[in-house]
Design a protein around this motif. Structure first.
Motif, PDB file in Angstrom:
ATOM      1  N   VAL A 132       0.944  -1.068  -0.166  1.00  0.00           N
ATOM      2  CA  VAL A 132       0.024   0.030   0.029  1.00  0.00           C
ATOM      3  C   VAL A 132       0.972   1.174  -0.307  1.00  0.00           C
ATOM      4  O   VAL A 132       1.726   1.157   0.893  1.00  0.00           O
ATOM      5  N   VAL A 133       0.718   2.263  -0.836  1.00  0.00           N
ATOM      6  CA  VAL A 133       1.480   3.205  -0.976  1.00  0.00           C
ATOM      7  C   VAL A 133       1.425   4.370   0.039  1.00  0.00           C
ATOM      8  O   VAL A 133       2.419   4.801   0.639  1.00  0.00           O
ATOM      9  N   ASN A 134       0.255   4.457   0.755  1.00  0.00           N
ATOM     10  CA  ASN A 134       0.019   5.186   1.784  1.00  0.00           C
ATOM     11  C   ASN A 134      -0.730   4.460   2.950  1.00  0.00           C
ATOM     12  O   ASN A 134      -1.860   4.775   2.795  1.00  0.00           O
ATOM     13  N   ALA A 135       0.070   3.643   3.833  1.00  0.00           N
ATOM     14  CA  ALA A 135      -0.616   2.844   4.765  1.00  0.00           C
ATOM     15  C   ALA A 135      -1.300   3.695   6.003  1.00  0.00           C
ATOM     16  O   ALA A 135      -0.854   3.675   7.186  1.00  0.00           O
ATOM     17  N   GLU A 136      -2.499   4.011   5.508  1.00  0.00           N
ATOM     18  CA  GLU A 136      -3.385   4.676   6.637  1.00  0.00           C
ATOM     19  C   GLU A 136      -4.260   3.538   7.036  1.00  0.00           C
ATOM     20  O   GLU A 136      -3.874   2.415   7.102  1.00  0.00           O
ATOM     21  N   ASN A 137      -5.449   4.195   7.733  1.00  0.00           N
ATOM     22  CA  ASN A 137      -6.506   3.296   8.415  1.00  0.00           C
ATOM     23  C   ASN A 137      -7.435   2.336   7.347  1.00  0.00           C
ATOM     24  O   ASN A 137      -8.398   2.624   7.036  1.00  0.00           O
ATOM     25  N   PHE A 138      -6.687   1.528   6.318  1.00  0.00           N
ATOM     26  CA  PHE A 138      -7.596   0.884   5.517  1.00  0.00           C
ATOM     27  C   PHE A 138      -7.740  -0.497   6.098  1.00  0.00           C
ATOM     28  O   PHE A 138      -7.270  -1.000   6.973  1.00  0.00           O
ATOM     29  N   SER A 139      -9.031  -1.124   5.649  1.00  0.00           N
ATOM     30  CA  SER A 139      -9.057  -2.554   6.025  1.00  0.00           C
ATOM     31  C   SER A 139      -9.601  -3.446   4.660  1.00  0.00           C
ATOM     32  O   SER A 139     -10.147  -2.996   3.843  1.00  0.00           O
ATOM     33  N   ILE A 140      -9.203  -4.682   4.856  1.00  0.00           N
ATOM     34  CA  ILE A 140      -9.637  -5.582   3.914  1.00  0.00           C
ATOM     35  C   ILE A 140     -10.439  -6.857   4.841  1.00  0.00           C
ATOM     36  O   ILE A 140      -9.972  -7.159   5.790  1.00  0.00           O
ATOM     37  N   SER A 141     -11.711  -7.050   4.235  1.00  0.00           N
ATOM     38  CA  SER A 141     -12.523  -7.882   4.869  1.00  0.00           C
ATOM     39  C   SER A 141     -12.833  -9.071   3.608  1.00  0.00           C
ATOM     40  O   SER A 141     -12.666  -9.042   2.584  1.00  0.00           O
ATOM     41  N   VAL A 142     -13.283 -10.319   4.402  1.00  0.00           N
ATOM     42  CA  VAL A 142     -13.300 -11.300   3.306  1.00  0.00           C
ATOM     43  C   VAL A 142     -14.835 -11.591   3.639  1.00  0.00           C
ATOM     44  O   VAL A 142     -15.413 -12.112   4.898  1.00  0.00           O
ATOM     45  N   PRO A 158      -6.417   4.178   0.779  1.00  0.00           N
ATOM     46  CA  PRO A 158      -5.692   5.067   0.660  1.00  0.00           C
ATOM     47  C   PRO A 158      -5.182   5.210  -0.747  1.00  0.00           C
ATOM     48  O   PRO A 158      -4.308   6.050  -1.160  1.00  0.00           O
ATOM     49  N   GLY A 159      -4.871   4.010  -1.351  1.00  0.00           N
ATOM     50  CA  GLY A 159      -4.426   4.015  -2.719  1.00  0.00           C
ATOM     51  C   GLY A 159      -3.302   2.960  -2.846  1.00  0.00           C
ATOM     52  O   GLY A 159      -2.625   2.881  -1.897  1.00  0.00           O
ATOM     53  N   PHE A 160      -3.390   1.957  -3.938  1.00  0.00           N
ATOM     54  CA  PHE A 160      -2.347   1.212  -4.049  1.00  0.00           C
ATOM     55  C   PHE A 160      -2.186   0.761  -5.677  1.00  0.00           C
ATOM     56  O   PHE A 160      -3.163   1.085  -6.290  1.00  0.00           O
ATOM     57  N   ALA A 161      -1.051   0.490  -5.936  1.00  0.00           N
ATOM     58  CA  ALA A 161      -0.637   0.109  -7.279  1.00  0.00           C
ATOM     59  C   ALA A 161      -0.198  -1.340  -7.463  1.00  0.00           C
ATOM     60  O   ALA A 161      -0.441  -1.833  -8.533  1.00  0.00           O
ATOM     61  N   SER A 162      -0.358  -2.286  -6.544  1.00  0.00           N
ATOM     62  CA  SER A 162       0.040  -3.404  -6.584  1.00  0.00           C
ATOM     63  C   SER A 162      -0.203  -4.203  -5.181  1.00  0.00           C
ATOM     64  O   SER A 162      -0.240  -3.601  -4.203  1.00  0.00           O
ATOM     65  N   PHE A 163      -0.435  -5.547  -5.372  1.00  0.00           N
ATOM     66  CA  PHE A 163      -0.692  -6.537  -4.278  1.00  0.00           C
ATOM     67  C   PHE A 163      -0.268  -7.724  -4.564  1.00  0.00           C
ATOM     68  O   PHE A 163      -0.436  -8.188  -5.899  1.00  0.00           O
ATOM     69  N   GLN A 164      -0.248  -8.690  -3.615  1.00  0.00           N
ATOM     70  CA  GLN A 164      -0.146 -10.220  -3.625  1.00  0.00           C
ATOM     71  C   GLN A 164      -0.735 -10.544  -2.539  1.00  0.00           C
ATOM     72  O   GLN A 164      -0.608 -10.268  -1.423  1.00  0.00           O
ATOM     73  N   PHE A 165      -1.998 -11.541  -2.858  1.00  0.00           N
ATOM     74  CA  PHE A 165      -2.693 -12.220  -1.909  1.00  0.00           C
ATOM     75  C   PHE A 165      -2.363 -13.528  -1.923  1.00  0.00           C
ATOM     76  O   PHE A 165      -2.492 -14.341  -3.000  1.00  0.00           O
ATOM     77  N   ASP A 166      -2.179 -14.301  -0.942  1.00  0.00           N
ATOM     78  CA  ASP A 166      -2.117 -15.812  -0.791  1.00  0.00           C
ATOM     79  C   ASP A 166      -3.127 -16.345   0.044  1.00  0.00           C
ATOM     80  O   ASP A 166      -2.920 -16.207   1.208  1.00  0.00           O
ATOM     81  N   VAL A 167      -4.011 -16.852  -0.765  1.00  0.00           N
ATOM     82  CA  VAL A 167      -5.151 -17.256   0.208  1.00  0.00           C
ATOM     83  C   VAL A 167      -4.911 -18.858   0.203  1.00  0.00           C
ATOM     84  O   VAL A 167      -5.068 -19.692  -0.730  1.00  0.00           O
ATOM     85  N   GLU A 168      -5.019 -19.353   1.463  1.00  0.00           N
ATOM     86  CA  GLU A 168      -4.531 -20.539   1.927  1.00  0.00           C
ATOM     87  C   GLU A 168      -6.001 -21.269   2.288  1.00  0.00           C
ATOM     88  O   GLU A 168      -6.657 -20.678   2.908  1.00  0.00           O
ATOM     89  N   ASN A 218       0.055   0.787 -12.954  1.00  0.00           N
ATOM     90  CA  ASN A 218       0.998   1.923 -13.298  1.00  0.00           C
ATOM     91  C   ASN A 218       0.603   3.392 -12.557  1.00  0.00           C
ATOM     92  O   ASN A 218       1.215   4.194 -12.109  1.00  0.00           O
ATOM     93  N   VAL A 219      -0.812   3.176 -11.947  1.00  0.00           N
ATOM     94  CA  VAL A 219      -1.133   4.315 -10.856  1.00  0.00           C
ATOM     95  C   VAL A 219      -1.874   3.815 -10.154  1.00  0.00           C
ATOM     96  O   VAL A 219      -2.318   2.692 -10.003  1.00  0.00           O
ATOM     97  N   ASN A 220      -1.871   4.451  -8.781  1.00  0.00           N
ATOM     98  CA  ASN A 220      -2.849   4.058  -7.624  1.00  0.00           C
ATOM     99  C   ASN A 220      -4.240   3.877  -7.879  1.00  0.00           C
ATOM    100  O   ASN A 220      -4.911   4.629  -8.618  1.00  0.00           O
ATOM    101  N   ILE A 221      -4.724   2.799  -7.341  1.00  0.00           N
ATOM    102  CA  ILE A 221      -6.338   2.553  -7.380  1.00  0.00           C
ATOM    103  C   ILE A 221      -6.758   2.921  -6.013  1.00  0.00           C
ATOM    104  O   ILE A 221      -6.361   2.608  -4.919  1.00  0.00           O
ATOM    105  N   VAL A 222      -7.786   3.886  -6.057  1.00  0.00           N
ATOM    106  CA  VAL A 222      -8.110   4.381  -4.729  1.00  0.00           C
ATOM    107  C   VAL A 222      -9.526   3.913  -4.497  1.00  0.00           C
ATOM    108  O   VAL A 222     -10.186   4.569  -3.433  1.00  0.00           O
TER     109      VAL A 222
END
Length: 134
Positions: free
Chosen positions: A25-35, A56-66, A111-115
């Motif tokens: 996360v580019v700007n790691a503020e108080n974001f949350s991810i829920s399932v 807050p905006g991100f340009a990439s991620f990797q999730f490992d769902v086990e 190549n740009v943040n997704i917000v």
């Protein structure tokens, strides 16, 4: 069957939620991810939908769902509406080739943040015929 199904899905929620965080996360503020885990349908399938809030905006991620392959296996991965731009890839074909892997990895890059807030992606699981809910 309903009691058996609820036990399997409840166990799955814990496994998926605990092991999901792998974001850049580019700007790691108080974001949350829920399932959000859907109901088991007649075909013994359910969706696990991954949702971001206060993004807050991100340009990439990797999730490992086990998951426990003795209870379930993924049958599809769908890109969510938040990821309208960019490229999403998975190791889903490897999982199909070897169902005992026990994890599916989802990669996203842009190549740009997704917000936006909302659905990142959805993994559909099928409960195995040998699952006993214990």
């Amino acid at each position: 069957m309903l009691m058996l199904s609820r036990r399997i899905i409840s166990s799955s929620i814990i496994i998926i939620f605990v092991l999901v965080m792998g974001c850049t996360v580019v700007n790691a503020e108080n974001f949350s991810i829920s399932v959000n885990v859907g109901e088991l349908n007649d075909a013994k399938e359910f969706d696990a939908t991954f949702v971001i809030s206060d993004n807050p905006g991100f340009a990439s991620f990797q999730f490992d769902v086990e998951y426990d392959p003795s209870f379930m296996h993924p049958i599809s991965v769908q890109q969510g509406h938040v990821l309208y731009d960019g490229t999403m890839n998975t190791n889903f074909n490897n999982v199909l080739d070897d169902p005992k892997i026990g994890s599916v990895t989802i990669y996203f890059v842009n190549n740009v943040n997704i917000v936006g807030n909302g659905e990142l992606f959805k993994v559909r699981f099928k409960v195995t015929d040998t699952a006993n809910g214990t």
